[in-house]
Write a protein that holds these residues in place. Structure first.
Motif, mmCIF file in Angstrom:
data_model
loop_
_atom_site.group_PDB
_atom_site.id
_atom_site.type_symbol
_atom_site.label_atom_id
_atom_site.label_comp_id
_atom_site.label_asym_id
_atom_site.label_seq_id
_atom_site.Cartn_x
_atom_site.Cartn_y
_atom_site.Cartn_z
ATOM 1 N N GLY A 203 0.840 -1.198 0.000
ATOM 2 C CA GLY A 203 0.000 0.000 0.000
ATOM 3 C C GLY A 203 0.869 1.239 0.000
ATOM 4 N N GLY A 204 0.432 2.279 -0.690
ATOM 5 C CA GLY A 204 1.236 3.481 -0.784
ATOM 6 C C GLY A 204 1.365 4.212 0.539
ATOM 7 N N GLU A 213 -1.065 8.963 -6.802
ATOM 8 C CA GLU A 213 -2.338 8.247 -6.827
ATOM 9 C C GLU A 213 -2.132 6.745 -6.625
ATOM 10 O OE1 GLU A 213 -4.673 9.349 -10.197
ATOM 11 O OE2 GLU A 213 -4.376 11.492 -9.878
ATOM 12 N N VAL A 214 -1.156 6.386 -5.797
ATOM 13 C CA VAL A 214 -0.871 4.989 -5.487
ATOM 14 C C VAL A 214 -1.442 4.666 -4.113
ATOM 15 C CG1 VAL A 214 0.924 3.287 -4.993
ATOM 16 C CG2 VAL A 214 1.209 4.882 -6.898
ATOM 17 N N SER A 215 -2.518 3.915 -4.086
ATOM 18 C CA SER A 215 -3.025 3.377 -2.817
ATOM 19 C C SER A 215 -2.755 1.879 -2.800
ATOM 20 C CB SER A 215 -4.515 3.695 -2.648
ATOM 21 O OG SER A 215 -5.247 3.352 -3.807
ATOM 22 N N ARG A 216 -3.324 1.128 -3.758
ATOM 23 C CA ARG A 216 -2.985 -0.294 -3.883
ATOM 24 C C ARG A 216 -1.650 -0.408 -4.603
ATOM 25 N NH1 ARG A 216 -4.087 -4.504 -7.829
ATOM 26 N NH2 ARG A 216 -5.365 -3.064 -9.044
ATOM 27 N N ALA A 217 -0.657 -0.934 -3.911
ATOM 28 C CA ALA A 217 0.698 -1.011 -4.467
ATOM 29 C C ALA A 217 1.092 -2.459 -4.716
ATOM 30 C CB ALA A 217 1.699 -0.328 -3.549
ATOM 31 N N PHE A 218 0.174 -3.236 -5.285
ATOM 32 C CA PHE A 218 0.486 -4.606 -5.686
ATOM 33 C C PHE A 218 -0.292 -4.957 -6.947
ATOM 34 C CE2 PHE A 218 -3.037 -5.100 -2.637
ATOM 35 C CZ PHE A 218 -3.916 -5.927 -3.323
#
Length: 743
Positions: A203-204, A213-218
């Motif tokens: 997660g960011g 705009e990176v929340s989900r980082a996978f």
């Protein structure tokens, strides 16, 4: 990016306001007579009744066969025929969403299908954290078995995502990554050392979420065998402390926030092999003071795509990495003397041989086709106009779709071009306005959200090949009728040339009837930040547009001018403010005031300014550096010193404070507090996790030291959006009263 509509759960809903505890009546002068009877717009229409809220199409999801789409309808998922828009069947009823032993079905916040659409993920009890991050309770629904199961019993999850084959779901919880096998519902931790305010997996961190705009980082690999994720080591990032007011002793909320020039998180990229349960660390270089803003998979098994940019963000590199060895190679590089924007425009073609990406390398954002080694194959679009959004590639037909400002910098329309850069076609109906599209995966149809400056959006289904109308899903006819009943006036667009020879675009909203020879007060509104645009042929939000209509009913002219540094007009116009934010913008807004003041209907002694966030910053500069031009001004949630703002945004446009101290200090309103002359209202939320309340404290201190009179409103525990309960109603009442009394 600083923006007034920001979600921060911890501080977003608390009650209590200072300075105006009791509701005050809005001080409105008698409305002028008009040819037809009209209703007067009130603040309750804006913030209580939702009188002018535009309807849309909610919960829309394309189905994989292209013939249907699904949408939420009263807590149920309903399938619709694309060609008619008619409901054909209920895919999941509300009763099927009742957990075992529960009396009521879950309240659905969102849903998604797996690849074959036989399983679904539902989110409920969603809690917003920051702007894009959330945590929720997720449920898995098996359509064949008609069985609903909770995804996990270990606490709320974030970013739950199906693997492409639908056999697993990955999610993040408490800074660690997990995978659930849907056949056994067994939960496997991928990481175990995640820790709040220290280490995040998948997660960011705050600044990545806000600025990249990176929340989900996978990301799942296309074959579902691997899961790539980014880890953020925040241990060296300084903490910022917010106080939650209300209890006897205020509570502290501490989180990692890297201000300009301060240390960032050290990021790493890893790939987890699901079957082998082993993790490979990817080589992203020896430099740790850098960013990894995007992570995705190519069409080649075991080949990961990583975007890397240096801290100053003037060099963006595309890396391809072998997930078996971790080895990476730089295949493409984009550089700029100012900065390179990070976008979501990269697409890998299914042929496995090419990718499409956008760049401003020729002075305007355009679309390019490269081979997998980074060799240019074809520039697909070209001209003195901007591609505003790359929609995608229909590989079966060899066509790329995009939105652009080719017709006008003030408009956006859908176009198609082939992969040789030929046969460009505009889709949809001829005319003005702005289009936003949601394209079906097979490009057969698209959902079009069309609006214009004086026309609320119409949502329609259209053919992806010719743009012809299939069906109107929402025309907002009732709202359009209501606008007539309330006497809405059209926006008037204009342009003018400054004393420096720069052409600026603007628009006005004027009273419905204007007496010849009468002089009217003018309120200028601005945002003005890099790449933004407020002067657009597009329906604006209720928040400002309808308030401006209300002010026009009270005899004010509202004017908006986009200064240098704003978007839609190419890289040179946008990036000319680089390393000196605030300087050229303030000059241009001053020129706009002189132009407006020279109009026969304008009272140049009664000109005001209002801005929020970046606009609040420019309003503070205008009221000080251009003090002789304004009678009154309002700054809401302003940055007053870029040293107080985050690394990614501030340094992208100003370099670091260590490299460019003058760029930070020479255009800080704090430095010019002694120049203030007009009436000034300063507004901020104390729970603003984005533009910290510290900014207004510093400006307040400077104004007091300069012995300047001003008014101030602070909203306890409210975030950057300053909302919740009666908050917006209260805020806009105070701003309205301030203008009526001082302008």
């Amino acid at each position: 990016m600083i923006h007034p509509f920001k979600t921060f759960q911890t501080f977003g809903l608390a009650a209590g306001l200072l300075f105006s505890a009791a509701p005050a009546a809005v001080l409105l002068p008698a409305a002028p007579a008009v040819a037809q009877q009209r209703q007067n717009i009130t603040l309750e229409d804006l913030w209580v009744k939702g009188t002018f809220a535009a309807r849309s199409v909610q919960g829309f999801n394309w189905m994989r066969d292209g013939r249907y789409y699904s949408a939420l309808d009263k807590g149920e998922v309903v399938q619709h025929d694309v060609t008619t828009g008619q409901a054909t069947q209920t895919l999941v009823s509300s009763q099927q969403l009742r957990p075992a032993g529960a009396e009521q079905p879950i309240s659905v916040d969102g849903y998604e299908f797996n690849a074959d659409e036989q399983k679904m993920l539902f989110s409920t009890a969603t809690e917003p954290i920051y702007r894009r991050s959330t945590r929720a309770n997720y449920f898995v629904y098996d359509r064949a078995a008609q069985k609903l199961l909770p995804l996990s019993s270990g606490g709320k999850q974030s970013y739950a995502t199906f693997s492409p084959d639908g056999r697993r779901v990955a999610f993040m919880r408490q800074n660690n990554m997990y995978v659930v096998d849907l056949q056994t519902m067994q939960e496997t931790p991928i990481t175990t050392d995640g820790q709040i305010n220290k280490l995040i997996h998948g997660g960011g961190d705050w600044v990545y979420e806000e600025e990249f705009e990176v929340s989900r980082a996978f990301k799942w690999s296309p074959d579902s065998k691997q899961l790539a994720y980014i880890s953020f080591d925040e241990s060296r990032v300084p903490e910022y402390n917010l106080q939650e007011w209300g209890p006897l002793y205020p509570k502290d909320y501490r989180y990692k926030y890297p201000k300009a020039g301060e240390p960032n998180s050290i990021v790493t990229v890893s790939v987890y092999d699901v079957e082998g349960k082993r993790t490979t660390k990817m080589d992203i270089g020896s430099e740790t003071d850098q960013y990894i803003p995007r992570l995705m998979w190519t069409q080649t098994p075991g080949l990961l795509s990583i975007q890397r940019t240096n801290r100053l963000q003037n060099k963006l590199e595309l890396l391809h990495g072998n997930t078996a060895t971790g080895k990476t190679d730089v295949v493409w590089t984009d550089t700029d003397k100012a900065y390179v924007d990070v976008t979501d425009d990269l697409r890998y073609l299914k042929n496995g041989k090419q990718f499409v990406v956008t760049s401003e390398r020729d002075g305007y954002r355009h679309i390019y086709l490269f081979d997998m080694k980074g060799k240019l194959v074809q520039q697909l679009t070209k001209g003195a106009w901007e591609v505003s959004e790359f929609v995608g590639v229909d590989e079966a037909k060899g066509q790329a779709y995009y939105l652009s400002a080719e017709a006008s910098p003030l408009q956006r329309h859908l176009y198609r071009v082939d992969l040789k850069g030929k046969n460009k076609t505009r889709l949809g109906e001829a005319g003005n306005g702005t289009d936003v599209v949601n394209m079906s995966p097979d490009f057969r149809y698209y959902l079009n959200y069309h609006s214009a400056a004086d026309e609320p959006q119409t949502v329609s289904l259209r053919n992806g090949q010719d743009g012809k109308l299939v069906k109107v899903l929402e025309d907002n006819a009732k709202l359009k009728q209501r606008m007539q009943e309330y006497g809405f006036v059209p926006q008037e667009t204009f342009s003018f040339k400054t004393s420096e020879g720069v052409t600026l675009n603007g628009c006005t909203i004027k009273p419905a009837t204007m007496e010849a020879g009468k002089k009217y007060p003018v309120l200028t509104f601005l945002y003005g930040g890099p790449g933004s645009q407020k002067v657009l042929d597009k329906w604006n939000s209720v928040d400002y547009y309808t308030w401006f209509q209300m002010l026009a009913q009270q005899g004010y002219v509202v004017a908006i001018v986009d200064n240098r540094g704003t978007g839609g007009r190419g890289a040179e116009f946008k990036k000319c403010t680089y390393a000196q934010m605030g300087k050229l913008e303030t000059i241009d807004q001053g020129e706009a005031v002189k132009y407006l003041g020279a109009q026969p209907w304008a009272d140049k002694g009664r000109i005001g300014i209002f801005g929020w966030s970046y606009g609040g910053y420019l309003a503070a500069l205008a009221m000080t550096k251009n003090a002789d031009l304004y009678k009154a001004g309002i700054s809401v949630a302003p940055v007053t010193n870029w040293r107080y703002y985050d690394t990614i945004y501030s340094e992208r446009y100003l370099k670091t404070p260590q490299d460019n101290a003058a760029g930070y200090d020479d255009n800080s309103p704090v430095q010019f507090a002694n120049l203030l002359k007009g009436k000034y209202l300063l507004v901020h939320g104390t729970g603003d996790d984005n533009v910290h309340f510290q900014n207004s404290v510093a400006f307040t201190d400077a104004l007091v030291k300069a012995n300047k009179d001003f008014e101030q409103l602070y909203y306890p525990n409210r975030n950057h959006g300053i909302y919740g309960g009666n908050t917006r109603l209260h805020l806009f009442r105070q701003m309205t009263n301030f203008l009526l009394q001082n302008l």
